[in-house]
Design a protein around this motif. Structure first.
Motif, PDB file in Angstrom:
ATOM      1  N   MET A   1       0.847  -1.161   0.000  1.00 40.69           N
ATOM      2  CA  MET A   1       0.000   0.000   0.000  1.00 40.69           C
ATOM      3  C   MET A   1       0.902   1.238   0.000  1.00 40.69           C
ATOM      4  SD  MET A   1      -3.220   0.889   2.526  1.00 40.69           S
ATOM      5  CE  MET A   1      -3.397  -0.792   2.994  1.00 40.69           C
ATOM      6  N   LEU A  15      -5.188   1.765  -2.726  1.00 41.65           N
ATOM      7  CA  LEU A  15      -5.589   0.380  -2.523  1.00 41.65           C
ATOM      8  C   LEU A  15      -5.395  -0.464  -3.767  1.00 41.65           C
ATOM      9  CD1 LEU A  15      -8.906   1.017  -0.545  1.00 41.65           C
ATOM     10  CD2 LEU A  15      -6.622   0.558   0.371  1.00 41.65           C
ATOM     11  N   LYS A  16      -5.744   0.111  -4.931  1.00 40.26           N
ATOM     12  CA  LYS A  16      -5.656  -0.645  -6.179  1.00 40.26           C
ATOM     13  C   LYS A  16      -5.532   0.340  -7.330  1.00 40.26           C
ATOM     14  CE  LYS A  16      -9.418  -2.806  -7.358  1.00 40.26           C
ATOM     15  NZ  LYS A  16     -10.508  -3.731  -7.593  1.00 40.26           N
ATOM     16  N   ARG A  17      -4.667   0.024  -8.301  1.00 46.34           N
ATOM     17  CA  ARG A  17      -4.476   0.895  -9.462  1.00 46.34           C
ATOM     18  C   ARG A  17      -4.844   0.138 -10.733  1.00 46.34           C
ATOM     19  NH1 ARG A  17      -1.446   5.563 -10.632  1.00 46.34           N
ATOM     20  NH2 ARG A  17      -0.569   5.594  -8.540  1.00 46.34           N
ATOM     21  N   SER A  18      -5.621   0.776 -11.593  1.00 47.21           N
ATOM     22  CA  SER A  18      -5.914   0.218 -12.911  1.00 47.21           C
ATOM     23  C   SER A  18      -5.328   1.168 -13.956  1.00 47.21           C
ATOM     24  CB  SER A  18      -7.428   0.047 -13.102  1.00 47.21           C
ATOM     25  OG  SER A  18      -8.051   1.310 -13.184  1.00 47.21           O
ATOM     26  N   SER A  22      -7.625   4.839  -9.888  1.00 46.95           N
ATOM     27  CA  SER A  22      -7.125   4.103  -8.730  1.00 46.95           C
ATOM     28  C   SER A  22      -8.165   4.138  -7.616  1.00 46.95           C
ATOM     29  CB  SER A  22      -5.831   4.726  -8.216  1.00 46.95           C
ATOM     30  OG  SER A  22      -4.810   4.598  -9.175  1.00 46.95           O
ATOM     31  N   LEU A  23      -8.250   3.016  -6.915  1.00 44.74           N
ATOM     32  CA  LEU A  23      -9.105   2.945  -5.743  1.00 44.74           C
ATOM     33  C   LEU A  23      -8.279   3.434  -4.561  1.00 44.74           C
ATOM     34  CD1 LEU A  23     -11.763   2.092  -4.373  1.00 44.74           C
ATOM     35  CD2 LEU A  23     -10.761  -0.196  -4.093  1.00 44.74           C
ATOM     36  N   GLU A  32     -13.863   5.010   0.662  1.00 47.82           N
ATOM     37  CA  GLU A  32     -13.104   4.577  -0.502  1.00 47.82           C
ATOM     38  C   GLU A  32     -13.768   5.107  -1.756  1.00 47.82           C
ATOM     39  OE1 GLU A  32     -12.661   0.327  -0.437  1.00 47.82           O
ATOM     40  OE2 GLU A  32     -11.669   0.360   1.519  1.00 47.82           O
ATOM     41  N   TYR A  34     -12.859   5.917  -6.336  1.00 48.63           N
ATOM     42  CA  TYR A  34     -11.931   5.872  -7.468  1.00 48.63           C
ATOM     43  C   TYR A  34     -11.594   7.294  -7.879  1.00 48.63           C
ATOM     44  CZ  TYR A  34     -12.413   0.875  -8.187  1.00 48.63           C
ATOM     45  OH  TYR A  34     -12.366  -0.482  -8.036  1.00 48.63           O
ATOM     46  N   ASN A  37      -6.162   8.477 -12.486  1.00 46.03           N
ATOM     47  CA  ASN A  37      -4.717   8.422 -12.254  1.00 46.03           C
ATOM     48  C   ASN A  37      -4.017   9.739 -12.579  1.00 46.03           C
ATOM     49  OD1 ASN A  37      -4.732   5.815 -11.299  1.00 46.03           O
ATOM     50  ND2 ASN A  37      -4.356   4.918 -13.315  1.00 46.03           N
TER      51      ASN A  37
END
Length: 153
Positions: A1, A15-18, A22-23, A32, A34, A37
């Motif tokens: 993280m 928490l999470k990247r696409s 990103s979350l 939480e 999105y 980026n």
């Protein structure tokens, strides 16, 4: 993280990247969401755990990181409830040797939890506004401390 910052300067835990978004979690609220980026930038200073700790109000965080035992916390509570108190009174009233008391007073003063005060013409100490705020926050967040037992079943 990792810790990230959006284009407004607000910090989040990543928490999470696409590919496009990103979350992230807001450490203050736990919410939480999105975020695109292109609106986020990695933050190098401080750890993720330090970012998470920012969800605690500054006065409380200062108290928590500078008070390491129950006696020191008790000293602050006594000064908040009875203070300001002179150094002689502190030494006479509480079971604390002079060097231990001096060490505690020095650390708490350096952390801006205490400030010197004149008491009956002698040196004494009182809690700062930030310390008072932190203690009030802890006391109001801890149910049952000031409540007497109920007779209700």
């Amino acid at each position: 993280m990792n810790t990230v910052e959006d284009d407004t300067g607000k910090r989040y835990l990543l928490l999470k990247r696409s590919d496009s978004a990103s979350l992230v979690r807001d450490p203050e609220t736990g919410n939480e969401c999105y975020i695109r980026n292109d609106r986020l930038e990695a933050v190098d200073e401080g750890s993720v755990l330090e970012t998470a700790a920012r969800s605690v109000p500054d006065p409380v965080l200062t108290l928590l990181t500078n008070v390491h035992d129950a006696e020191t916390l008790g000293l602050l509570i006594e000064l908040a409830d009875r203070g300001p108190l002179g150094v002689r009174t502190l030494l006479d009233t509480y079971d604390c040797c002079e060097s231990d008391l001096h060490g505690r007073l020095t650390i708490l003063s350096a952390a801006d939890l205490l400030e010197e005060a004149e008491v009956a013409g002698e040196r004494g100490y009182r809690v700062t506004e930030d310390c008072e705020t932190a203690l009030e926050t802890l006391r109001t967040e801890t149910p049952g401390l000031d409540e007497s037992p109920s007779d209700d079943p």
